[in-house]
Design an enzyme around this catalytic site. Sequence first.
Site, mmCIF file in Angstrom:
data_model
loop_
_atom_site.group_PDB
_atom_site.id
_atom_site.type_symbol
_atom_site.label_atom_id
_atom_site.label_comp_id
_atom_site.label_asym_id
_atom_site.label_seq_id
_atom_site.Cartn_x
_atom_site.Cartn_y
_atom_site.Cartn_z
ATOM 1 N NE ARG A 1 3.479 0.560 9.181
ATOM 2 C CZ ARG A 1 2.595 -0.420 8.954
ATOM 3 N NH1 ARG A 1 2.857 -1.357 8.074
ATOM 4 N NH2 ARG A 1 1.456 -0.462 9.605
ATOM 5 C CD GLU B 1 5.555 -2.688 5.324
ATOM 6 O OE1 GLU B 1 4.890 -2.281 6.307
ATOM 7 O OE2 GLU B 1 5.034 -3.140 4.287
ATOM 8 C CB THR C 1 -8.265 -1.585 11.270
ATOM 9 O OG1 THR C 1 -8.068 -1.625 9.859
ATOM 10 C CG2 THR C 1 -9.260 -2.660 11.660
ATOM 11 C CG ASP D 1 -7.645 -0.428 0.336
ATOM 12 O OD1 ASP D 1 -7.825 -0.415 1.562
ATOM 13 O OD2 ASP D 1 -6.599 -0.854 -0.201
ATOM 14 C CG MET E 1 0.645 -24.422 0.074
ATOM 15 S SD MET E 1 -0.574 -23.257 -0.550
ATOM 16 C CE MET E 1 -1.728 -24.402 -1.319
HETATM 17 CA CA CA Z 1 -6.836 -1.098 3.494
#
Ligand code: CA
Length: 731
Positions: free
Chosen positions: A146, A94, A264, A329, A667
């Site tokens: 990022r 990103e 956040t 969201d 995992m």
């Molecule tokens: Ca979110």
Amino acid sequence: MRSQIIAAALGAASLASLAGLVGPTQAAVRPQATVDAKRLLAADSPANAGQWMSYGRDYSEQRYSPLEQINVGDVSRLGLAWYADLAERGGSYETTPIEVDGRIFVTAPWSKVYAFDARTGKLLWKYDPKVPGGFAVKLCCGIVNRGVAVWEGKVIWGTLDGRLIAVDARTGKKVWEVQATDRSKTLSISGAPRIADGRIFIGEAGSEFEQRGYMAAYDAATGKELWRWWAVPGDPEKGFEQPELKWAAKTWTGEWWKKGGGGTPWDGITYDPVTGLVYIGTGNGAPWPAWVRSPGGGDNLFISSIVALDAKTGKFKWYYQETPQDGFDFDSTQQIITANIVIDGAKRHVVMHAPKNGIFYVFDAATGELLAAKPFVPTVNWMTAFDAQGRPILNPEANYGKTGKGFYAVPGGGGAHSWYPMAFNPNTGLVYIPANYSSYPFVAEAGAKMGNQLLSINVAKRPSGPPPVLVGAGSYLLAWDPVKMKAVWMQRQGSGRAGVMTTAGNLVFQGTTPPFGSSGPPTFSAFRADTGERVWTADTQAGIVGGSASYMIDGVQYVAVVAGNSAFGDYWEPTYARLLVYKLDAKIKLPPPMPYTPPVLNPPADFGDAALLSRGETEYNSHCASCHGNNGRVSSVFPDLRYAGQLWSSDAFDAIVIGGALQANGMVSFRKVLTLHDADAIRAYVVSLANEAKKEPPRGRFRFGPPGGFPAAPPPGAAAAVPPPPEYHHS
Ligand code: CA
């Protein structure tokens, strides 16, 4: 002698440039990456025009390069100057490349950083912060990062386990490191820090894990924390850290602090030297449904808001809550742009924002006064209108936690615009937004999890009633006029999920992963900034999601971007991650792609009764979906279990799920939360999905998105009405 030592340390740095012989419009290759306040303030001056010194290029975050050697007239001659392979897999790149004084810095999955010679691609150093693999389960959205900040010879960035690290820009040797989060909590850093006057600003991610958001500033010289601003109030009995939290607490009901509240600020941060403020975007409320989080109602300040803080002290200055009571969201964390534009004949210094909720906002930068607001996608349905003060009037049907009926929110599917950076070109006056127009089904269920994300959403259920049919739905690059508040062009060859850069050459650059269901290669393209016409494209072999950057060295303009989108192609397909750097008349070719034969679905026959399958579906959605995918809303990059050979053997399946046989791969064992019977139910459910998928036609090379892709035209039959777009203009 001294020059020779410095030149050796610089790799390809030229002695001529050290001696100051390079012309003023060319990037001076300096002894170190000396970004400071003075240089960032003069980012467009001849001495600095050839630099890309911070995440959004300069303080304004416009992602506008004043370079014009590459322009609409000659862009067809653009070719690959060099490329560098990047080793990390399993997460999307990103990053936006940062170029300072002949060095280019990119971040990679697991918060690793590479430094290259920006002219030749020679690797100068690489830093691995050694984030423990176990942190993968504390992330909503992949092992991503990022970008870095550069300040006074140091490269500074955040890590998935919540550290800030500063290294020497020349050598990659660590200067300091500080823990910016409580490691016992589910908090991470994926965003790029911003720096002003020696203060580093960074927020963290974690609203999907019921955390309490904050933004903090650190001393760039030492890493010492200077101030912290909490986005939502904590337990009132413990008192409030900031005076505004006292009245913010009145917008909450119930015992929200036990679930963190969210907010956040994980991405957008913009320092404004004109006002001395730092603007931040706060994240969604946690858990997602407003009625579960705050059962008596309330706006829930300061979730899903844009907030202005005094950059020196962190003191609260102004706010505008973009989505009161957010239940969708709708993070407001997207990148924030400052600009001077002319509205009604008057020059205004403004803040521009295009968050997930689909509305484009223009604010007065000093006061936060809302000047204009209107959907940048065809419409939205979570609100019905703006009141006289510019506050959204919420659609009561959208409070799905309260109605109990569920709700198809528009926009949906991760929002109309997420972290993919937008850009503003002062010559065209247009903002270029990676836009998505879709809906998403929300059904509340207190305590329901997706993987280990504590969303209180049942992702397996659908709202009652039909989904809205959206004309023009999909993913595209949008050019938006922030004065007239209207779309000027939209380009479906562009993407709603890749960062944007614009230049004085009347160009807009963007990575263009092919649309869902298509089999074309991923590309990097240039469009005319004024009309949107595609004028150049290159096959990149790997999808691009991050932003690009442009810089100039010794009179040559370069364009840099990282290709490495883990969501592209089959899980088993050979994947590529590379820093790609282009210039005019360059002729380098990427090596041909490695041969690949797609795997074949080969599940055993269906087994188990309806009760077992239902249990399997519930347990899968609770424990497996956030990593392995669910109903097309795949949130990570781990194997598609429908192809797993272990589906044939309960012993082999149990050895992994319960026994932890693949612990080393990340995992972990689910022994504490799943029984052997649960594991069998999950296996039965995945087998049923695999047999179902065998009957479906192939869905193309882009792995994520709604099954079958977005509808191109409304299907016949009943459809929920879509309201006209609301609009607000300050009188
Ligand atoms: Ca979110």
